[in-house]
Design a protein around this motif. Structure first.
Motif, mmCIF file in Angstrom:
data_model
loop_
_atom_site.group_PDB
_atom_site.id
_atom_site.type_symbol
_atom_site.label_atom_id
_atom_site.label_comp_id
_atom_site.label_asym_id
_atom_site.label_seq_id
_atom_site.Cartn_x
_atom_site.Cartn_y
_atom_site.Cartn_z
ATOM 1 N N LEU A 31 0.821 -1.211 0.000
ATOM 2 C CA LEU A 31 0.000 0.000 0.000
ATOM 3 C C LEU A 31 0.855 1.261 0.000
ATOM 4 O O LEU A 31 0.475 2.279 -0.569
ATOM 5 C CB LEU A 31 -0.899 0.042 1.239
ATOM 6 N N TYR A 32 2.000 1.180 0.663
ATOM 7 C CA TYR A 32 2.823 2.350 0.916
ATOM 8 C C TYR A 32 3.870 2.571 -0.176
ATOM 9 O O TYR A 32 4.131 1.704 -0.991
ATOM 10 C CB TYR A 32 3.504 2.209 2.277
ATOM 11 N N ASN A 33 4.467 3.751 -0.151
ATOM 12 C CA ASN A 33 5.559 4.124 -1.056
ATOM 13 C C ASN A 33 5.163 4.125 -2.522
ATOM 14 O O ASN A 33 5.983 3.861 -3.390
ATOM 15 C CB ASN A 33 6.779 3.209 -0.848
ATOM 16 N N THR A 34 3.916 4.402 -2.796
ATOM 17 C CA THR A 34 3.451 4.522 -4.178
ATOM 18 C C THR A 34 2.206 5.399 -4.206
ATOM 19 O O THR A 34 1.556 5.605 -3.190
ATOM 20 C CB THR A 34 3.146 3.138 -4.798
ATOM 21 N N SER A 35 1.898 5.910 -5.358
ATOM 22 C CA SER A 35 0.627 6.611 -5.570
ATOM 23 C C SER A 35 -0.314 5.648 -6.265
ATOM 24 O O SER A 35 0.103 4.854 -7.111
ATOM 25 C CB SER A 35 0.832 7.843 -6.458
ATOM 26 N N PRO A 57 -8.610 10.995 -9.793
ATOM 27 C CA PRO A 57 -8.228 10.994 -8.383
ATOM 28 C C PRO A 57 -7.043 10.058 -8.134
ATOM 29 O O PRO A 57 -6.871 9.058 -8.822
ATOM 30 C CB PRO A 57 -9.464 10.457 -7.664
ATOM 31 N N PHE A 58 -6.236 10.407 -7.142
ATOM 32 C CA PHE A 58 -5.175 9.522 -6.695
ATOM 33 C C PHE A 58 -5.048 9.639 -5.183
ATOM 34 O O PHE A 58 -5.448 10.648 -4.593
ATOM 35 C CB PHE A 58 -3.835 9.825 -7.394
ATOM 36 N N ILE A 59 -4.527 8.574 -4.577
ATOM 37 C CA ILE A 59 -4.278 8.585 -3.139
ATOM 38 C C ILE A 59 -2.904 7.999 -2.856
ATOM 39 O O ILE A 59 -2.357 7.240 -3.654
ATOM 40 C CB ILE A 59 -5.360 7.809 -2.343
ATOM 41 N N LYS A 60 -2.359 8.388 -1.725
ATOM 42 C CA LYS A 60 -1.087 7.869 -1.231
ATOM 43 C C LYS A 60 -1.258 7.583 0.251
ATOM 44 O O LYS A 60 -1.815 8.397 0.978
ATOM 45 C CB LYS A 60 0.009 8.921 -1.393
ATOM 46 N N PHE A 61 -0.797 6.421 0.691
ATOM 47 C CA PHE A 61 -0.894 6.030 2.098
ATOM 48 C C PHE A 61 0.394 6.417 2.808
ATOM 49 O O PHE A 61 1.482 6.104 2.326
ATOM 50 C CB PHE A 61 -1.115 4.519 2.220
ATOM 51 N N ASP A 62 0.265 7.087 3.951
ATOM 52 C CA ASP A 62 1.415 7.464 4.778
ATOM 53 C C ASP A 62 1.362 6.628 6.054
ATOM 54 O O ASP A 62 0.548 6.888 6.944
ATOM 55 C CB ASP A 62 1.370 8.953 5.099
ATOM 56 N N LYS A 65 2.095 8.441 9.576
ATOM 57 C CA LYS A 65 1.049 9.338 10.082
ATOM 58 C C LYS A 65 -0.324 8.676 10.146
ATOM 59 O O LYS A 65 -1.290 9.298 10.586
ATOM 60 C CB LYS A 65 0.950 10.577 9.193
ATOM 61 N N SER A 66 -0.432 7.437 9.662
ATOM 62 C CA SER A 66 -1.722 6.736 9.580
ATOM 63 C C SER A 66 -2.764 7.602 8.874
ATOM 64 O O SER A 66 -3.868 7.824 9.366
ATOM 65 C CB SER A 66 -2.224 6.339 10.973
ATOM 66 N N GLU A 67 -2.365 8.093 7.710
ATOM 67 C CA GLU A 67 -3.305 8.880 6.928
ATOM 68 C C GLU A 67 -3.114 8.605 5.447
ATOM 69 O O GLU A 67 -2.135 7.985 5.029
ATOM 70 C CB GLU A 67 -3.178 10.379 7.217
ATOM 71 N N VAL A 68 -4.086 9.066 4.691
ATOM 72 C CA VAL A 68 -4.045 8.969 3.242
ATOM 73 C C VAL A 68 -4.244 10.384 2.713
ATOM 74 O O VAL A 68 -4.963 11.179 3.304
ATOM 75 C CB VAL A 68 -5.124 7.980 2.724
ATOM 76 N N TYR A 69 -3.549 10.692 1.625
ATOM 77 C CA TYR A 69 -3.708 12.008 1.015
ATOM 78 C C TYR A 69 -3.610 11.874 -0.492
ATOM 79 O O TYR A 69 -3.183 10.849 -1.015
ATOM 80 C CB TYR A 69 -2.672 12.999 1.549
ATOM 81 N N GLY A 70 -4.037 12.911 -1.175
ATOM 82 C CA GLY A 70 -3.993 12.890 -2.623
ATOM 83 C C GLY A 70 -4.926 13.918 -3.199
ATOM 84 O O GLY A 70 -5.033 15.037 -2.700
ATOM 85 N N ASN A 71 -5.653 13.517 -4.258
ATOM 86 C CA ASN A 71 -6.543 14.407 -4.951
ATOM 87 C C ASN A 71 -7.829 13.647 -5.254
ATOM 88 O O ASN A 71 -7.771 12.509 -5.694
ATOM 89 C CB ASN A 71 -5.878 14.900 -6.241
ATOM 90 N N ALA A 72 -8.950 14.297 -5.030
ATOM 91 C CA ALA A 72 -10.249 13.657 -5.251
ATOM 92 C C ALA A 72 -10.780 13.899 -6.658
ATOM 93 O O ALA A 72 -11.951 13.687 -6.924
ATOM 94 C CB ALA A 72 -11.247 14.140 -4.202
ATOM 95 N N GLY A 76 -7.710 18.801 -3.275
ATOM 96 C CA GLY A 76 -6.881 17.923 -2.467
ATOM 97 C C GLY A 76 -7.723 17.085 -1.519
ATOM 98 O O GLY A 76 -8.856 17.434 -1.184
ATOM 99 N N TYR A 77 -7.163 15.960 -1.110
ATOM 100 C CA TYR A 77 -7.857 15.038 -0.216
ATOM 101 C C TYR A 77 -6.880 14.557 0.841
ATOM 102 O O TYR A 77 -5.752 14.190 0.529
ATOM 103 C CB TYR A 77 -8.384 13.836 -1.015
ATOM 104 N N THR A 78 -7.297 14.584 2.099
ATOM 105 C CA THR A 78 -6.519 14.006 3.185
ATOM 106 C C THR A 78 -7.481 13.445 4.222
ATOM 107 O O THR A 78 -8.559 14.011 4.446
ATOM 108 C CB THR A 78 -5.550 15.028 3.819
ATOM 109 N N SER A 79 -7.104 12.316 4.806
ATOM 110 C CA SER A 79 -7.984 11.660 5.766
ATOM 111 C C SER A 79 -7.163 10.718 6.637
ATOM 112 O O SER A 79 -6.223 10.098 6.152
ATOM 113 C CB SER A 79 -9.042 10.859 5.006
ATOM 114 N N PRO A 80 -7.531 10.585 7.920
ATOM 115 C CA PRO A 80 -6.916 9.519 8.708
ATOM 116 C C PRO A 80 -7.370 8.170 8.158
ATOM 117 O O PRO A 80 -8.465 8.067 7.601
ATOM 118 C CB PRO A 80 -7.460 9.739 10.126
ATOM 119 N N VAL A 81 -6.514 7.172 8.285
ATOM 120 C CA VAL A 81 -6.858 5.841 7.794
ATOM 121 C C VAL A 81 -6.483 4.816 8.851
ATOM 122 O O VAL A 81 -5.457 4.955 9.518
ATOM 123 C CB VAL A 81 -6.175 5.542 6.433
ATOM 124 N N THR A 82 -7.321 3.808 9.028
ATOM 125 C CA THR A 82 -7.058 2.718 9.962
ATOM 126 C C THR A 82 -6.978 1.431 9.162
ATOM 127 O O THR A 82 -7.914 1.094 8.428
ATOM 128 C CB THR A 82 -8.185 2.616 11.009
#
Length: 144
Positions: A31-35, A57-62, A65-72, A76-82
């Motif tokens: 999931l990580y280190n990629t868009s 749209p694209f997302i990236k998992f961090d 920080k336990s979050e996801v960000y990108g573009n909807a 821009g899009y950012t959200s906590p992710v579990t």
């Protein structure tokens, strides 16, 4: 003799279980280190290109920080992710500057992502976001 057979079967079962666990861990790390760029979304009867005429749209998992960000698709899009195993849930979207977006795809994206409860990465390396065992969104890896 029965004890040896039982011991052999137990060791064999543990070996298969540990291999499966390793595969799942590797998939989570994928999931990580990629868009991830959206290539399919369920729901509207509008063609995908019509929903997102200017930008997909694209997302990236961090992980840190336990979050996801990108573009909807426009903003821009950012959200906590579990993430726990294959379970995945997105929290409330963070504040962004809202521009007018052609096609209406951004609202479809934001409403759909709230429903997601799990994920899978298929044999082709595509990320599927799932709600109630139904694939809702599919992303492909991109380099950004």
């Amino acid at each position: 003799m029965k004890n040896y057979v039982l011991l052999f079967v137990s060791v064999l079962a543990l070996s298969f279980n540990s291999c499966t666990t390793m595969k799942d861990t590797a998939k989570t790390d994928d999931l990580y280190n990629t868009s991830w760029e959206l290539e399919y979304i369920t729901g509207p009867r509008i063609a995908f290109e019509g929903l997102f005429p200017d930008k997909k749209p694209f997302i990236k998992f961090d992980k840190s920080k336990s979050e996801v960000y990108g573009n909807a698709g426009c903003n821009g899009y950012t959200s906590p992710v579990t993430i726990k195993g294959k379970s995945l849930s997105f929290g409330d979207q963070g504040a962004t500057t809202m521009m007018y977006c052609e096609g209406g795809g951004e609202q479809v994206f934001l409403q759909t992502i709230k429903k997601i409860d799990s994920y899978s990465i298929d044999k082709d390396g595509k990320l599927n976001l799932i709600a109630n065992n139904i694939p809702m969104m599919r992303f492909k890896k991109v380099t950004k």
